[in-house]
Motif scaffolding. Sequence first.
Motif, short mmCIF file in Angstrom:
data_model
loop_
_atom_site.label_atom_id
_atom_site.label_comp_id
_atom_site.label_asym_id
_atom_site.label_seq_id
_atom_site.Cartn_x
_atom_site.Cartn_y
_atom_site.Cartn_z
N LYS A 457 0.84 -1.18 0.00
CA LYS A 457 0.00 0.00 0.00
C LYS A 457 0.89 1.24 0.00
O LYS A 457 1.91 1.30 0.67
N GLU A 458 0.43 2.21 -0.75
CA GLU A 458 1.19 3.45 -0.84
C GLU A 458 0.27 4.63 -0.59
O GLU A 458 -0.94 4.54 -0.82
N SER A 459 0.84 5.68 -0.14
CA SER A 459 0.04 6.87 0.13
C SER A 459 -0.40 7.49 -1.18
O SER A 459 0.38 7.65 -2.12
N VAL A 460 -1.65 7.82 -1.23
CA VAL A 460 -2.24 8.27 -2.49
C VAL A 460 -2.88 9.64 -2.28
O VAL A 460 -3.62 9.83 -1.31
N ASP A 461 -2.58 10.53 -3.26
CA ASP A 461 -3.31 11.82 -3.30
C ASP A 461 -4.43 11.63 -4.29
O ASP A 461 -4.21 11.40 -5.47
N PHE A 462 -5.64 11.79 -3.79
CA PHE A 462 -6.80 11.47 -4.61
C PHE A 462 -6.87 12.34 -5.85
O PHE A 462 -7.19 11.85 -6.95
N ASN A 463 -6.61 13.65 -5.68
CA ASN A 463 -6.73 14.57 -6.83
C ASN A 463 -5.75 14.17 -7.91
O ASN A 463 -6.08 14.07 -9.09
#
Lengths: 612, 397
Positions: A457-463
């Motif tokens: 899992k990786e940190s995701v910026d939704f925009n």
Amino acid sequence: MAEKKKTETAMRFMPLVMIKIVPVAVLILVTVWLAARWTAIQTVQDEVEKSLMTNTQHSADAVSDHMHQLEESITLLASNDLIVNSLVDMTDRNNYLPTFFQSLRIPGPENVRMTLVDYRGRPIVSNYNDQSGDFRDAPWLKKVMTGKDIVKFTRHGLLIVKPVFYFNMAEGAIIVEYDRKAVSEILQIVSHGFEHAVIHETEGVLESSFSESEKTLSLSVKKGSKWLYRQKKIPGYTELTLIFSMSKDQAHMQLDRLDRLLLIAMIIDLAALVLGIGLSARTAARPLSIIIDRIHSIRESRQLKLKMPLVGSREFQELAQAFNNTGEELEKTQAKLLSSAIETGRAQLSAMVLHNIGNAITPLQVLLNKNKKNDNQTRLAYLAKCYESLKDNADDLDRYINDDPRGAQIFKYMGELIDTLKTSGRQDQEKIEIGIDHISEILSLQQNYAANATELKESVDFNEFIRDALKMQKTAIENRGITINSEFSDHLPRLAFEKNKLMQVVINFIKNSCEAMDELPDKNVEKIIHIKTFLLETAIGFEISDTGIGIEPSKIDSLFQFGRSEKGSSGMGLYYSKMFIENNHGTITFTSPGKGKGATVRVLFELQEKTK
Amino acid sequence: MKPSIISAIMVALAIFLTSSITAIANKESDRILIGLDADISSGSAKSGEAIRRGAVLAIDEINKNGGVLGKQLTLVVRDHRGNPARGIDNIKELSQMQNLAAVIGGLHTPVAMAELEIVHESKVIYLCPWAAGTPVVANGFNPNYVFRVSVRDQFAGGFLAKKTLEKGYRRAALVLEQTGWGRSNNKAMTSALQSAGFTPAAVLWFNWGIDDFTDLILKAKESGAEVILFVANAPEGIAMIKSMASLPADQRLPVFSHWGITGGSFFDMTKEYLEKIDLVFLQTYSFINPVFPDRSHRLFKAYQNKYTDVNSPADIFAPAGTAHAYDLVHLLRLAMEQAGTIQQPAVRDALEKITSYNGIMKNYQPPFTRDRHDALTADDFIIARYNKQGHIIPITD
């Protein structure tokens, strides 16, 4: 607490039992009751008939036995040697016989007249004092003196005459007379609740318990309309017929009693059944409660690995075991499906990348072809023509350039050609650079979202994530003439996801929206996809709306079912997407005002603690 | 048909019928009737038949010789089966018959005793060829219409008791039928024993119809009896012999019986048991060893001519009954001839006045007197037993 839960489960279970089991049980019980009642009624009727028959037979035998005993007693008396001797000896007759007679006791009624007569019917001695017993004119006397017994029922009573034998010859007779009352005692019948009557073939009714008059008795009984009856000739006394009877009303009363008993029994059975079911429901509640809770838990967590505890009765344990086995199989199947879905997603992404790269390469090819086939050929042909014209006028080049208009034209045109070639070269360069940049960008994105064997899992910026997805679908969007309206919320927190899988989900939604546009019958409708991200108090989400074909609201639930797709595919995209979202503590809702009215998919993910 | 013709026919028919009835009546009046009232069909039927044969043989002789007072004798038989009631009715019936001279009785003392009243009431001469009861003759009636050529128990009891004593028996049990005959013998036997200085070891009674004597025999045995003095007719005699034979040999007792047992089918019913029993019985006459062989032979010949079932004197069953009846009919003939009438009071008187008669039994001198209507005495009695053929054989020693 556990007890309360068990009770709740039982209460939840009881209506099911009451609605589905009890009516069936009651129906079966009533059917059994009706069958039992019918059988019982038949049995009672048979029993009444059999009882009548048996009692008639037994009573006839009893009367016969009683009569035979009486006869045997009298025969014994007639063969008594004192009696025999008294026929011979006057001393005996005068001295002993009266005392002997007075002391005689024949079994049976007390009120009996006994007389010893000689061979002519003249009394020798009797046990009563009126001395009226002269039987000289008795019609049966001759018969008795030939050695025959007389047993004769009359309306006045019973007469039994036994010859007194000496040396096998009748020399006198013992006469025993019973009055009517004594006859009733002799014929006393244990009737066991039945009416009875003893009818003599010529003398009529001798003994009867019937209330009807004698005259109508036999008719009433034999008519058969009011009575159940059996009749039997008394063995050894065939002139006597014994009738045992029961009025049909009485028989029906027995049936009614039986009916009531059966009804009470059925009600008790019914109550016992309901109570039993209730108790069973309560008893089954605990394991059921555990099983139901575990099912909810598995459903909520999507953790098919969770095992059902083996509790309760053997049946529940077998159920739990079967459930566990099924869960294991489902888990394996799900893993296979996930693997298939991932592979499919990757294939789709790869196809999409290749498509995008193809789109990027196409302008370059067009450019090359154009340079190769059109402009460059024309320009080369004209340049060659200029070269030939100059070569032809090489001798007089000056005149030709200065004086000849065509020479001047050639120079002018060559200057312009050089400019054009410069401009065209620059433009081609730019186009090539743009194309290469585009390809590089696509490859970079693809590389960014390419799945690893062990994906983390990786940190995701939704925009940013949504923008990347749109880029990946850019060609498909542009080719369809779709307008993208985006509304990105600022300051969205980042969430940890398996990026590749999430990308597959989002691309799947965008792709579905694009395809929904294709299905619009009216090609002039404005094709818009509106994408927005947003932040709620406890969740973060995105929403993709389109002006595509939409769907009937009644069919929305089936969209997420495995194997349901109106596009002819396996339908695994939405099923997989939903599973992914829910596995990541998210929810998905799909809404549509109806067919032809567009649709909206809304995805929410719970904010993670850390994020909060 | 005219009424006058019918009347004539009716008158003729009436005359014919009247004359026929008169002729029948005259024919009846030409006969002298002798009644026989005995057991012809019951347990002592042979006694009745023996008596009948004796009477018939005598009547045949008389009729052959012209009858009595010019009239033929006819025997009218009635069967009383040993039943006094039948006997009384028989006497009543016979006494109503015209020209009845007398009635011959049978074996049974009880019947004879029951008939005494009607006999004397009807003034019927009652000739007794068998019934031995003392009171049959010693009946208290005066005039006494009963005349006997037979055993008188008063003598028979003493005779039998004496015979037991002669055989060395000192303790005798009396086993007697519960009738006048039994009681008569009880008196006679007890008296005879007492005269010799003994008393009966036991006196045991039984009723007619008894079929098992075991208890009585054992009681007699228990009383210490060495011999039984038995008074019974054939049916009870048969029962006695069967019961005795069924006992172990050491329980059996010798039986000295009155002659009543010989009056029926006694031998036929007991022959298989008789070998086990020491049985002797009273008799008065035997064709085998008669007092008067010529008279006996003559009678036997007549008997043999009349009854083809007899080949030898031994074949004559119940010979005493035959001989007694034979003599009684001849005595009656003499009385009627002496009286010159068949009127019974006169004949009765004449019977008492016969001075002598040489009969088959004895030479009666006289047979009867005013005070003695028994023609036989103890001197006329014998003891006999059955041989294996059923013949009654006198015991001479």
